[in-house]
Design an enzyme around this catalytic site. Structure first.
Site, short mmCIF file in Angstrom:
data_model
loop_
_atom_site.label_atom_id
_atom_site.label_comp_id
_atom_site.label_asym_id
_atom_site.label_seq_id
_atom_site.Cartn_x
_atom_site.Cartn_y
_atom_site.Cartn_z
N ALA A 40 0.85 -1.20 0.00
CA ALA A 40 0.00 0.00 0.00
C ALA A 40 0.88 1.24 0.00
O ALA A 40 1.97 1.25 0.58
CB ALA A 40 -0.87 -0.01 1.25
N GLY B 195 0.32 -5.20 0.50
CA GLY B 195 -0.74 -5.25 -0.50
C GLY B 195 -0.25 -5.78 -1.84
O GLY B 195 -1.04 -6.27 -2.65
N GLU C 260 -0.53 -9.38 -1.33
CA GLU C 260 -1.97 -9.71 -1.32
C GLU C 260 -2.54 -9.67 -2.74
O GLU C 260 -3.37 -10.52 -3.10
CB GLU C 260 -2.72 -8.74 -0.39
CG GLU C 260 -2.38 -9.02 1.07
CD GLU C 260 -2.93 -7.97 2.03
OE1 GLU C 260 -3.50 -8.33 3.06
OE2 GLU C 260 -2.76 -6.76 1.75
N GLU D 29 3.35 -5.31 7.55
CA GLU D 29 2.43 -4.40 8.25
C GLU D 29 2.62 -4.40 9.76
O GLU D 29 2.39 -3.39 10.42
CB GLU D 29 0.97 -4.75 7.92
CG GLU D 29 0.54 -4.40 6.51
CD GLU D 29 0.87 -5.46 5.48
OE1 GLU D 29 1.65 -6.40 5.78
OE2 GLU D 29 0.37 -5.36 4.35
N1 COA Z 1 4.49 3.46 -0.28
C1 COA Z 1 4.94 4.62 -0.82
N2 COA Z 1 6.19 4.78 -1.28
C2 COA Z 1 7.03 3.71 -1.20
C3 COA Z 1 6.63 2.48 -0.65
C4 COA Z 1 5.30 2.37 -0.18
N3 COA Z 1 4.82 1.22 0.33
N4 COA Z 1 7.67 1.63 -0.70
C5 COA Z 1 8.69 2.31 -1.25
N5 COA Z 1 8.30 3.57 -1.56
C6 COA Z 1 9.11 4.63 -2.17
C7 COA Z 1 10.13 5.19 -1.18
O1 COA Z 1 9.53 6.20 -0.36
C8 COA Z 1 11.16 5.74 -2.12
O2 COA Z 1 10.71 6.98 -2.64
P1 COA Z 1 11.74 8.25 -2.77
O3 COA Z 1 12.78 7.77 -3.74
O4 COA Z 1 10.86 9.34 -3.30
O5 COA Z 1 12.28 8.47 -1.40
C9 COA Z 1 11.16 4.75 -3.27
O6 COA Z 1 9.91 4.09 -3.21
C10 COA Z 1 12.27 3.72 -3.17
O7 COA Z 1 12.16 3.12 -1.90
P2 COA Z 1 13.40 3.02 -0.86
O8 COA Z 1 12.83 2.82 0.50
O9 COA Z 1 14.32 4.18 -1.06
O10 COA Z 1 14.09 1.72 -1.41
P3 COA Z 1 14.94 0.65 -0.58
O11 COA Z 1 15.54 -0.26 -1.61
O12 COA Z 1 15.87 1.33 0.37
O13 COA Z 1 13.89 -0.15 0.31
C11 COA Z 1 11.81 -1.34 0.73
C12 COA Z 1 12.87 -0.89 -0.31
C13 COA Z 1 10.69 -2.02 -0.04
C14 COA Z 1 12.44 -2.29 1.73
C15 COA Z 1 11.28 -0.10 1.47
O14 COA Z 1 10.93 0.87 0.49
C16 COA Z 1 10.06 -0.37 2.31
O15 COA Z 1 10.16 -0.95 3.38
N6 COA Z 1 8.88 0.06 1.82
C17 COA Z 1 7.64 -0.09 2.56
C18 COA Z 1 7.14 -1.53 2.48
C19 COA Z 1 5.90 -1.68 3.34
O16 COA Z 1 5.91 -1.55 4.55
N7 COA Z 1 4.78 -2.01 2.65
C20 COA Z 1 3.54 -2.33 3.29
C21 COA Z 1 2.77 -1.11 3.52
S1 COA Z 1 1.33 -1.50 4.51
#
Ligand code: COA
Length: 263
Positions: A74, A114, A117, A137
């Site tokens: 999400a 998501g 999912e 989450e």
């Molecule tokens: N929602 C919105 N933006 C997201 C996102 C999400 N779920 N996941 C990643 N992004 C964005 C980051 O904010 C970043 O944007 P920016 O370049 O403008 O700062 C870009 O995508 C790249 O992500 P980044 O975190 O820099 O990459 P990473 O390789 O260091 O880490 C993840 C990758 C997937 C481990 C990390 O982005 C993460 O934990 N994301 C959230 C996952 C999550 O909790 N999802 C469930 C939500 S309920």
């Protein structure tokens, strides 16, 4: 090719396979409300290929994420809004699950929350060895909001669902395969294998494929007796189809190659 704001859709007339690409790579294809709506619109566009066709044109769909990631879940930036996409959220998962042709999620890179999912609402998950799958989450003080625990409980078992959702760990494709969350794991062969599988499904009698998808889906909601009755109700009308006649003829005649059309 048809481009929506955050999704690209493509239909291959010859093989009857549709392709949908989640296209918000700057946010790792995180599910914004727009992306959820575009997934539905993209699938509707693919289904509209049936309109001028003889029989059923669209027979399998492959869904993937642009630029090396399936979907990081999400969109967290839309999360704090009062009711984060509640209705459209339910809509896209259900739409995928009930879509009348099989959908294969082709998974590279992150497939989280998501995103996982969405992949589990699909009928099959083919993953690259670089895939990282999980339900993170819990670390946001939440639980997966679109059935993640339910899906893994059904694909694997409740204990596996607890392991994935309580730890929030990113699983390797191999571990997700061990847990039955992923059907198959490939390295450089992922594209070819997924396409081959989609084309095989698309070459089968489409009405029978649709009935199998529906029967497998209802099997998780009803008991065996009721399920057997359901299957029988779906079996009988298929006896009257041209595809059944063609299949039976192909069984009897060695040199007859049936072309199924969904009639
Ligand atoms: N929602 C919105 N933006 C997201 C996102 C999400 N779920 N996941 C990643 N992004 C964005 C980051 O904010 C970043 O944007 P920016 O370049 O403008 O700062 C870009 O995508 C790249 O992500 P980044 O975190 O820099 O990459 P990473 O390789 O260091 O880490 C993840 C990758 C997937 C481990 C990390 O982005 C993460 O934990 N994301 C959230 C996952 C999550 O909790 N999802 C469930 C939500 S309920």
């Amino acid at each position: 090719m048809e481009e929506f704001d955050t999704v690209d859709a493509e239909f291959d007339e010859e093989t009857h396979v549709g392709y949908l690409t989640l296209n918000r790579p700057d946010a790792l294809n995180a599910l914004s409300d727009q992306l959820r709506r575009d997934i539905v619109e993209g699938l509707r566009w693919l289904e509209s290929q049936n309109e001028d066709a003889e029989g059923i044109a669209l027979r399998a769909v492959v869904v993937e994420g642009a630029e090396g990631n399936f979907c990081a879940g999400a969109d967290i930036t839309e999360f704090s809004e009062a009711s984060p996409g509640e209705s459209s959220e339910r809509h896209h998962y259900q739409f995928v699950q009930e879509f009348p042709v099989p959908i294969i999620a082709k998974i590279r890179g992150y497939c989280l929350g998501g995103g996982l999912e969405t992949a589990m609402a699909c009928d099959f998950r083919f993953a690259h060895t670089d895939a990282r799958l999980g339900l993170p989450e819990v670390d946001l003080g939440l639980i997966p909001g679109a059935g993640g625990v339910q899906y893994i409980s059904r694909l694997a078992n409740p204990s596996a669902a607890k392991e994935v959702a309580m730890t929030g760990d990113h699983l390797s494709a191999e571990r997700a395969h061990e847990l039955d969350i992923v059907n198959r794991v490939y390295d450089e062969d992922l594209d070819e294998a997924t396409q081959g599988f989609a084309e095989t499904l698309a070459s089968k009698p489409p009405l029978a494929i649709q009935a199998i998808k529906d029967a497998a889906n209802v099997s998780t909601q009803i008991g065996l007796d009721e399920g057997r009755s359901y299957d029988r109700r779906r079996f009988e009308p298929l006896l009257d189809t041209e595809d059944h006649q063609k299949g039976a003829r192909a069984f009897a005649e060695d040199d007859y190659e049936p072309e199924f059309e969904g009639r």
